[in-house]
Design a protein around this motif. Structure first.
Motif, PDB file in Angstrom:
ATOM      1  N   ILE A  17      -9.592   5.521  -4.883  1.00  0.00           N
ATOM      2  CA  ILE A  17      -9.597   6.471  -6.002  1.00  0.00           C
ATOM      3  C   ILE A  17     -10.244   7.786  -5.575  1.00  0.00           C
ATOM      4  O   ILE A  17      -9.717   8.868  -5.850  1.00  0.00           O
ATOM      5  CB  ILE A  17     -10.312   5.871  -7.225  1.00  0.00           C
ATOM      6  N   PHE A  18     -11.383   7.704  -4.886  1.00  0.00           N
ATOM      7  CA  PHE A  18     -12.061   8.921  -4.426  1.00  0.00           C
ATOM      8  C   PHE A  18     -11.122   9.764  -3.563  1.00  0.00           C
ATOM      9  O   PHE A  18     -10.921  10.954  -3.819  1.00  0.00           O
ATOM     10  CB  PHE A  18     -13.335   8.589  -3.639  1.00  0.00           C
ATOM     11  N   TYR A  19     -10.552   9.168  -2.521  1.00  0.00           N
ATOM     12  CA  TYR A  19      -9.706   9.936  -1.610  1.00  0.00           C
ATOM     13  C   TYR A  19      -8.429  10.415  -2.294  1.00  0.00           C
ATOM     14  O   TYR A  19      -7.975  11.537  -2.049  1.00  0.00           O
ATOM     15  CB  TYR A  19      -9.408   9.135  -0.343  1.00  0.00           C
ATOM     16  N   GLY A  20      -7.846   9.598  -3.157  1.00  0.00           N
ATOM     17  CA  GLY A  20      -6.649  10.036  -3.873  1.00  0.00           C
ATOM     18  C   GLY A  20      -6.909  11.270  -4.712  1.00  0.00           C
ATOM     19  O   GLY A  20      -6.099  12.204  -4.742  1.00  0.00           O
ATOM     20  N   THR A  21      -8.064  11.312  -5.365  1.00  0.00           N
ATOM     21  CA  THR A  21      -8.427  12.452  -6.212  1.00  0.00           C
ATOM     22  C   THR A  21      -8.790  13.679  -5.381  1.00  0.00           C
ATOM     23  O   THR A  21      -8.287  14.777  -5.622  1.00  0.00           O
ATOM     24  CB  THR A  21      -9.604  12.067  -7.128  1.00  0.00           C
ATOM     25  N   ALA A  22      -9.669  13.500  -4.404  1.00  0.00           N
ATOM     26  CA  ALA A  22     -10.113  14.638  -3.580  1.00  0.00           C
ATOM     27  C   ALA A  22      -8.952  15.227  -2.785  1.00  0.00           C
ATOM     28  O   ALA A  22      -8.804  16.447  -2.690  1.00  0.00           O
ATOM     29  CB  ALA A  22     -11.244  14.207  -2.648  1.00  0.00           C
ATOM     30  N   PHE A  23      -8.130  14.365  -2.200  1.00  0.00           N
ATOM     31  CA  PHE A  23      -7.036  14.835  -1.357  1.00  0.00           C
ATOM     32  C   PHE A  23      -5.902  15.490  -2.143  1.00  0.00           C
ATOM     33  O   PHE A  23      -5.169  16.310  -1.601  1.00  0.00           O
ATOM     34  CB  PHE A  23      -6.477  13.695  -0.520  1.00  0.00           C
ATOM     35  N   ALA A  24      -5.738  15.130  -3.408  1.00  0.00           N
ATOM     36  CA  ALA A  24      -4.680  15.763  -4.203  1.00  0.00           C
ATOM     37  C   ALA A  24      -4.859  17.278  -4.242  1.00  0.00           C
ATOM     38  O   ALA A  24      -3.877  18.024  -4.275  1.00  0.00           O
ATOM     39  CB  ALA A  24      -4.671  15.188  -5.618  1.00  0.00           C
ATOM     40  N   LEU A  30      -1.526   9.347  -1.394  1.00  0.00           N
ATOM     41  CA  LEU A  30      -1.429   8.011  -0.837  1.00  0.00           C
ATOM     42  C   LEU A  30       0.015   7.802  -0.395  1.00  0.00           C
ATOM     43  O   LEU A  30       0.934   7.909  -1.206  1.00  0.00           O
ATOM     44  CB  LEU A  30      -1.835   6.959  -1.875  1.00  0.00           C
ATOM     45  N   VAL A  31       0.221   7.559   0.892  1.00  0.00           N
ATOM     46  CA  VAL A  31       1.565   7.437   1.439  1.00  0.00           C
ATOM     47  C   VAL A  31       1.925   5.976   1.710  1.00  0.00           C
ATOM     48  O   VAL A  31       3.038   5.539   1.425  1.00  0.00           O
ATOM     49  CB  VAL A  31       1.715   8.269   2.744  1.00  0.00           C
ATOM     50  N   SER A  37      -3.022  -9.418   3.864  1.00  0.00           N
ATOM     51  CA  SER A  37      -2.009 -10.412   4.223  1.00  0.00           C
ATOM     52  C   SER A  37      -0.968  -9.847   5.194  1.00  0.00           C
ATOM     53  O   SER A  37      -0.334 -10.591   5.936  1.00  0.00           O
ATOM     54  CB  SER A  37      -1.308 -10.947   2.975  1.00  0.00           C
ATOM     55  N   VAL A  38      -0.822  -8.529   5.217  1.00  0.00           N
ATOM     56  CA  VAL A  38       0.103  -7.879   6.147  1.00  0.00           C
ATOM     57  C   VAL A  38      -0.608  -7.496   7.441  1.00  0.00           C
ATOM     58  O   VAL A  38      -0.094  -7.714   8.535  1.00  0.00           O
ATOM     59  CB  VAL A  38       0.773  -6.645   5.502  1.00  0.00           C
ATOM     60  N   THR A  39      -1.818  -6.907   7.325  1.00  0.00           N
ATOM     61  CA  THR A  39      -2.533  -6.447   8.523  1.00  0.00           C
ATOM     62  C   THR A  39      -3.162  -7.600   9.290  1.00  0.00           C
ATOM     63  O   THR A  39      -3.474  -7.464  10.466  1.00  0.00           O
ATOM     64  CB  THR A  39      -3.656  -5.449   8.168  1.00  0.00           C
ATOM     65  N   GLY A  40      -3.387  -8.699   8.601  1.00  0.00           N
ATOM     66  CA  GLY A  40      -4.023  -9.833   9.241  1.00  0.00           C
ATOM     67  C   GLY A  40      -5.539  -9.812   9.158  1.00  0.00           C
ATOM     68  O   GLY A  40      -6.202 -10.766   9.570  1.00  0.00           O
ATOM     69  N   THR A  41      -6.106  -8.719   8.632  1.00  0.00           N
ATOM     70  CA  THR A  41      -7.568  -8.628   8.556  1.00  0.00           C
ATOM     71  C   THR A  41      -8.056  -8.032   7.245  1.00  0.00           C
ATOM     72  O   THR A  41      -8.766  -8.688   6.499  1.00  0.00           O
ATOM     73  CB  THR A  41      -8.134  -7.801   9.728  1.00  0.00           C
ATOM     74  N   VAL A  42      -7.738  -6.770   6.957  1.00  0.00           N
ATOM     75  CA  VAL A  42      -8.280  -6.064   5.796  1.00  0.00           C
ATOM     76  C   VAL A  42      -7.201  -5.228   5.109  1.00  0.00           C
ATOM     77  O   VAL A  42      -6.166  -4.925   5.697  1.00  0.00           O
ATOM     78  CB  VAL A  42      -9.443  -5.126   6.204  1.00  0.00           C
ATOM     79  N   ASP A  43      -7.478  -4.842   3.862  1.00  0.00           N
ATOM     80  CA  ASP A  43      -6.608  -3.905   3.152  1.00  0.00           C
ATOM     81  C   ASP A  43      -6.759  -2.526   3.785  1.00  0.00           C
ATOM     82  O   ASP A  43      -7.861  -2.129   4.182  1.00  0.00           O
ATOM     83  CB  ASP A  43      -7.011  -3.803   1.681  1.00  0.00           C
ATOM     84  N   VAL A  44      -5.660  -1.781   3.889  1.00  0.00           N
ATOM     85  CA  VAL A  44      -5.690  -0.413   4.409  1.00  0.00           C
ATOM     86  C   VAL A  44      -4.817   0.481   3.533  1.00  0.00           C
ATOM     87  O   VAL A  44      -3.857   0.023   2.918  1.00  0.00           O
ATOM     88  CB  VAL A  44      -5.215  -0.317   5.887  1.00  0.00           C
ATOM     89  N   GLY A  51       4.963  12.699   3.576  1.00  0.00           N
ATOM     90  CA  GLY A  51       5.366  11.320   3.814  1.00  0.00           C
ATOM     91  C   GLY A  51       4.775  10.673   5.046  1.00  0.00           C
ATOM     92  O   GLY A  51       5.122   9.543   5.383  1.00  0.00           O
ATOM     93  N   LYS A  52       3.876  11.362   5.752  1.00  0.00           N
ATOM     94  CA  LYS A  52       3.296  10.833   6.990  1.00  0.00           C
ATOM     95  C   LYS A  52       1.788  10.624   6.808  1.00  0.00           C
ATOM     96  O   LYS A  52       1.042  11.574   6.673  1.00  0.00           O
ATOM     97  CB  LYS A  52       3.559  11.807   8.137  1.00  0.00           C
TER      98      LYS A  52
END
Length: 128
Positions: A17-24, A30-31, A37-44, A51-52
């Motif tokens: 939330i912080f980065y989404g707001t500040a970066f807007a 958020l791209v 479950s996808v990365t195998g370790t942590v949410d990213v 788009g990059k």
């Protein structure tokens, strides 16, 4: 040339939330987002423009010590908007918008600490 970078965070949802707001304020959004479950370790989550994703946060725990990352923007108004948005999103002030002449005469930057203390900066190098 750096392709992407990022920081570890202690509270993934709060930091997203912080980065989404500040970066807007500087044209970032958020791209991409991948759960553990996808990365195998942590949410990213990856933020960027056009788009990059080039800045990632991961729920791996906060980096120790906190790090500094600066984002180049085109205008001083974007620096001001980033600072205001970062504070509104729960960040803490680490340097109000202004000239940092010790770097060079047109260095206009602002610094906000994210929820984990990372020093996030927006900087414009163009003359005012």
């Amino acid at each position: 040339m750096i392709d992407h970078t990022g920081v570890g965070v202690s509270d993934f949802a709060k930091s997203k939330i912080f980065y989404g707001t500040a970066f807007a304020a500087i044209g970032y959004e958020l791209v991409k987002e991948f759960p553990a479950s996808v990365t195998g370790t942590v949410d990213v989550a990856g933020f960027g423009a056009g788009g990059k994703p080039d800045f990632w946060i991961s729920g791996s725990g906060a980096n120790t010590p906190p790090i500094h990352v600066a984002f180049r923007v085109a205008t001083r108004a974007e620096v001001d908007a980033f600072h205001a948005a970062g504070l509104a999103a729960g960040g803490s002030d680490n340097g109000a918008p202004g000239i940092r002449a010790h770097y060079h005469p047109h260095y206009y930057g602002a610094f906000v600490r994210d929820p984990d203390g990372h020093n996030i900066e927006a900087v414009c190098h163009a003359p005012g």
